[in-house]
Design an enzyme around this catalytic site. Structure first.
Site, PDB file in Angstrom:
ATOM      1  N   ARG A  26       0.814  -1.220   0.000  1.00  0.00           N
ATOM      2  CA  ARG A  26       0.000   0.000   0.000  1.00  0.00           C
ATOM      3  C   ARG A  26       0.845   1.267   0.000  1.00  0.00           C
ATOM      4  O   ARG A  26       0.521   2.227  -0.695  1.00  0.00           O
ATOM      5  CB  ARG A  26      -0.923  -0.002   1.223  1.00  0.00           C
ATOM      6  CG  ARG A  26      -2.097  -0.963   1.056  1.00  0.00           C
ATOM      7  CD  ARG A  26      -2.706  -1.262   2.415  1.00  0.00           C
ATOM      8  NE  ARG A  26      -3.952  -2.007   2.341  1.00  0.00           N
ATOM      9  CZ  ARG A  26      -4.038  -3.322   2.117  1.00  0.00           C
ATOM     10  NH1 ARG A  26      -2.955  -4.035   1.897  1.00  0.00           N
ATOM     11  NH2 ARG A  26      -5.220  -3.921   2.083  1.00  0.00           N
ATOM     12  N   GLY A  94      -2.139 -11.429  -5.062  1.00  0.00           N
ATOM     13  CA  GLY A  94      -3.537 -10.986  -5.134  1.00  0.00           C
ATOM     14  C   GLY A  94      -3.670  -9.520  -4.761  1.00  0.00           C
ATOM     15  O   GLY A  94      -4.455  -8.777  -5.364  1.00  0.00           O
ATOM     16  N   SER A 165     -13.391  -8.585   2.710  1.00  0.00           N
ATOM     17  CA  SER A 165     -12.099  -8.681   2.022  1.00  0.00           C
ATOM     18  C   SER A 165     -11.463  -7.301   1.961  1.00  0.00           C
ATOM     19  O   SER A 165     -12.017  -6.372   1.364  1.00  0.00           O
ATOM     20  CB  SER A 165     -12.280  -9.219   0.598  1.00  0.00           C
ATOM     21  OG  SER A 165     -11.121  -8.925  -0.166  1.00  0.00           O
ATOM     22  N   GLN A 167      -8.843  -6.559   0.398  1.00  0.00           N
ATOM     23  CA  GLN A 167      -8.366  -6.270  -0.961  1.00  0.00           C
ATOM     24  C   GLN A 167      -9.479  -5.653  -1.789  1.00  0.00           C
ATOM     25  O   GLN A 167      -9.269  -4.676  -2.520  1.00  0.00           O
ATOM     26  CB  GLN A 167      -7.832  -7.544  -1.611  1.00  0.00           C
ATOM     27  CG  GLN A 167      -6.571  -8.048  -0.922  1.00  0.00           C
ATOM     28  CD  GLN A 167      -6.025  -9.315  -1.539  1.00  0.00           C
ATOM     29  OE1 GLN A 167      -6.616  -9.897  -2.450  1.00  0.00           O
ATOM     30  NE2 GLN A 167      -4.892  -9.769  -1.040  1.00  0.00           N
ATOM     31  N   ASP A 314      -4.942 -14.756   7.622  1.00  0.00           N
ATOM     32  CA  ASP A 314      -3.709 -15.344   7.084  1.00  0.00           C
ATOM     33  C   ASP A 314      -3.032 -16.305   8.065  1.00  0.00           C
ATOM     34  O   ASP A 314      -2.025 -16.930   7.733  1.00  0.00           O
ATOM     35  CB  ASP A 314      -2.721 -14.235   6.692  1.00  0.00           C
ATOM     36  CG  ASP A 314      -3.212 -13.465   5.471  1.00  0.00           C
ATOM     37  OD1 ASP A 314      -3.983 -14.038   4.680  1.00  0.00           O
ATOM     38  OD2 ASP A 314      -2.831 -12.292   5.327  1.00  0.00           O
ATOM     39  N   LYS A 341      -7.373 -18.659  -1.173  1.00  0.00           N
ATOM     40  CA  LYS A 341      -6.075 -18.012  -0.901  1.00  0.00           C
ATOM     41  C   LYS A 341      -5.023 -18.609  -1.841  1.00  0.00           C
ATOM     42  O   LYS A 341      -5.363 -19.197  -2.858  1.00  0.00           O
ATOM     43  CB  LYS A 341      -5.703 -18.203   0.568  1.00  0.00           C
ATOM     44  CG  LYS A 341      -6.656 -17.494   1.525  1.00  0.00           C
ATOM     45  CD  LYS A 341      -6.549 -15.997   1.374  1.00  0.00           C
ATOM     46  CE  LYS A 341      -7.549 -15.265   2.243  1.00  0.00           C
ATOM     47  NZ  LYS A 341      -7.629 -13.843   1.901  1.00  0.00           N
ATOM     48  N   ARG A 345      -6.652 -23.489   1.330  1.00  0.00           N
ATOM     49  CA  ARG A 345      -5.940 -23.731   2.598  1.00  0.00           C
ATOM     50  C   ARG A 345      -6.663 -24.741   3.495  1.00  0.00           C
ATOM     51  O   ARG A 345      -6.023 -25.346   4.349  1.00  0.00           O
ATOM     52  CB  ARG A 345      -5.704 -22.417   3.344  1.00  0.00           C
ATOM     53  CG  ARG A 345      -4.553 -21.645   2.737  1.00  0.00           C
ATOM     54  CD  ARG A 345      -4.108 -20.460   3.560  1.00  0.00           C
ATOM     55  NE  ARG A 345      -2.976 -19.839   2.881  1.00  0.00           N
ATOM     56  CZ  ARG A 345      -2.639 -18.557   2.967  1.00  0.00           C
ATOM     57  NH1 ARG A 345      -3.349 -17.748   3.718  1.00  0.00           N
ATOM     58  NH2 ARG A 345      -1.583 -18.099   2.311  1.00  0.00           N
ATOM     59  N   ARG A 387       2.481 -19.575   3.381  1.00  0.00           N
ATOM     60  CA  ARG A 387       2.065 -19.711   4.782  1.00  0.00           C
ATOM     61  C   ARG A 387       1.900 -21.176   5.184  1.00  0.00           C
ATOM     62  O   ARG A 387       2.122 -21.552   6.327  1.00  0.00           O
ATOM     63  CB  ARG A 387       0.801 -18.912   5.049  1.00  0.00           C
ATOM     64  CG  ARG A 387       1.003 -17.422   4.735  1.00  0.00           C
ATOM     65  CD  ARG A 387       0.033 -16.528   5.449  1.00  0.00           C
ATOM     66  NE  ARG A 387      -0.046 -15.229   4.801  1.00  0.00           N
ATOM     67  CZ  ARG A 387       0.805 -14.224   5.005  1.00  0.00           C
ATOM     68  NH1 ARG A 387       1.806 -14.363   5.840  1.00  0.00           N
ATOM     69  NH2 ARG A 387       0.655 -13.084   4.365  1.00  0.00           N
TER      70      ARG A 387
HETATM   71  C1  S3P Z   1      -4.646  -8.649   2.267  1.00  0.00           C
HETATM   72  C2  S3P Z   1      -5.923  -9.025   2.562  1.00  0.00           C
HETATM   73  C3  S3P Z   1      -6.323 -10.414   2.803  1.00  0.00           C
HETATM   74  C4  S3P Z   1      -5.115 -11.292   3.102  1.00  0.00           C
HETATM   75  C5  S3P Z   1      -3.966 -11.054   2.173  1.00  0.00           C
HETATM   76  C6  S3P Z   1      -3.531  -9.600   2.219  1.00  0.00           C
HETATM   77  C7  S3P Z   1      -4.377  -7.215   2.014  1.00  0.00           C
HETATM   78  O1  S3P Z   1      -6.961 -10.906   1.652  1.00  0.00           O
HETATM   79  O2  S3P Z   1      -5.482 -12.645   3.074  1.00  0.00           O
HETATM   80  O3  S3P Z   1      -2.877 -11.873   2.526  1.00  0.00           O
HETATM   81  O4  S3P Z   1      -3.207  -6.798   2.017  1.00  0.00           O
HETATM   82  O5  S3P Z   1      -5.348  -6.489   1.791  1.00  0.00           O
HETATM   83  P1  S3P Z   1      -8.539 -10.638   1.397  1.00  0.00           P
HETATM   84  O6  S3P Z   1      -8.738  -9.196   1.437  1.00  0.00           O
HETATM   85  O7  S3P Z   1      -8.847 -11.185   0.038  1.00  0.00           O
HETATM   86  O8  S3P Z   1      -9.237 -11.391   2.501  1.00  0.00           O
END
Ligand code: S3P
Length: 433
Positions: A26, A94, A165, A167, A314, A341, A345, A387
């Site tokens: 970020r 991701g 989420s 993300q 995570d 993930k 997992r 992980r």
């Molecule tokens: C993350 C959000 C999580 C996490 C990933 C990092 C992030 O995913 O599992 O390792 O940096 O925003 P999700 O937002 O898809 O749950």
């Protein structure tokens, strides 16, 4: 690369962990959009974050790198990204792909985002749909990468996330910077909030009311200078090892202590773990401090469901390893997200921990572990999931006999230096070819 792990009889020391992965992504993305020069120290030089760096440079942003973990970012301003000449390669990350989709929705040129086969199996419509509602053109490949985004003039929307989420939330908030009116995201339960905190620290107007977050369109972002705190998701592996090895003790200074990331600490404390969290400073709007623990005298099983799940999303691989040593039946529910993930997992954990003698059952949205069970050394597989690889390596420390973790190079996706950190604490872990 494979890792060979011997049972550990001791583990102790003070050690820091590399910079937080979520914040490394970020800060780089936002510094790229800021006015002026940002200094990011303690930036995580892991494969996932390198993907973000590659993409940011491909979009015309100048980034100097005086050291592996130090970036100097010459921000291009909110409107200054340039079209990339080739598809943006997000590797296995991701966060890179989803956050970039949100940013690129604000630009009128087309961008193509691609990933490795593992990332290309993960769902992208969850980001594409809200961005389309904001007015961006987004094409996925049957719901997955490659993804094509062409944005431009966006409308502010109100969007209720179907799953918690960070993300997806972050992608919408970033697109909201470019919208014609405020954008509101409503999350079912709170997820990590680093995007909101950083945007606020850089001068954007972001407000939370209950589970709704509203961002106002912005004209500019201020540059950033900070030292990125240690990643609590990496620290969790060291803490787990200390909990499970009699007589062990570890101290981890400089760790990010954001409560949206510490569900695992609360869970383990409730199970009887003597973990201490000592908040010491604030960096970039985030609490930072010391995590310490000694071995747990006794661990009790626990039920995990609901709002705590995204706060430890995570950490379920290492949580499952700890649960094998707890007395009683540990249950995890409401965690179907674990199936999308880096690996599935739930399935991968159950398969690999069973090879080591764990009693673990798989459910559509979680798993059940019956403990305590002595683990035995085995040849186990990472499923190319960093992980999972690290969780299995820690399991190897408490197993009887030698453990081999196959395909362990993926550990560098989030925790470069994991093997060295474990060795420094006294564990016998070594790469073998
Ligand atoms: C993350 C959000 C999580 C996490 C990933 C990092 C992030 O995913 O599992 O390792 O940096 O925003 P999700 O937002 O898809 O749950």
């Amino acid at each position: 690369m494979r890792l060979r792990i011997q049972p550990a009889s001791r583990l102790s020391g003070a050690i820091s962990v590399p910079g937080d992965k979520s914040i490394s992504h970020r800060t780089l993305l936002l510094a790229a959009l800021a006015d002026g020069i940002s200094n990011l120290q303690g930036w995580l030089p892991a494969a996932d974050c390198e993907a973000t760096l590659r993409c940011v440079r491909a979009l015309g942003v100048q980034v100097e790198r005086p050291a592996r973990d130090h970036l100097v970012v010459h921000g291009s301003g909110l409107k200054g990204l340039q079209p990339a000449s080739e598809p943006l390669d997000c590797g296995g990350s991701g966060t890179t792909m989803r956050l970039l989709m949100g940013i690129l929705a604000g630009f009128p040129f087309p961008s193509m985002l691609v990933g490795n086969p593992q990332l290309s199996r993960r769902p992208m419509e969850r980001v594409a749909q809200p961005l389309r509602r904001m007015g961006a053109e987004v094409f996925t490949t049957e719901g997955h990468a490659p993804v094509r985004v062409r944005g431009g003039s966006l409308r502010g929307i109100q969007y209720e996330l179907p799953v918690a989420s960070a993300q997806v939330k972050s992608a919408i908030l970033l697109a909201g910077l470019y919208a014609d009116r405020p954008t509101t995201v409503i999350e079912p339960v709170p997820s990590r909030d680093h995007t909101e905190r950083l945007l606020g620290a850089m001068g954007a107007t972001v407000q939370r009311e209950g589970n709704s977050i509203t961002i106002e369109p912005a004209e500019q972002l201020r540059s950033l200078s900070l030292t990125i705190p240690g990643d609590p998701s990496s620290a969790a592996f060291l803490v787990a090892a200390a909990l499970l090895i009699p007589g062990a003790q570890v101290q981890i200074p400089g760790v990010l202590l954001n409560p949206t990331r510490l569900g695992w600490v609360e869970a383990w404390q409730a199970m009887g773990a003597p973990i201490q969290v000592i908040s010491e400073a604030e960096v970039g709007g985030e609490p930072v401090g010391l995590l310490t623990t000694a071995a747990a005298a006794r661990l009790q099983a626990i039920e995990i469901a609901g709002a705590i799940v995204p706060r430890m999303i995570d950490e379920f691989p290492i949580f499952a390893v700890v649960a094998t040593q707890a007395e009683g039946v540990t249950q995890v529910r409401d965690a179907a997200e674990l199936r999308v993930k880096e690996s599935d997992r739930i399935a991968a954990l159950a398969m690999e921990l069973r090879r080591m003698g764990a009693q673990i059952e798989e459910h559509p949205d979680g798993f059940t572990v019956y403990g305590p069970t002595p683990l035995r050394g085995a040849v186990v597989h990472s499923h190319e999931d960093h992980r999972l690889a690290m969780a299995l390596a820690i399991a190897g420390l408490i197993a009887q006999g030698e453990t081999i973790v196959e395909d362990a190079a993926c550990i560098a996706d989030s925790f470069p230096g994991f093997v060295e950190a474990m060795q420094a604490l006294g564990a016998e872990i070594e790469p073998v070819s």
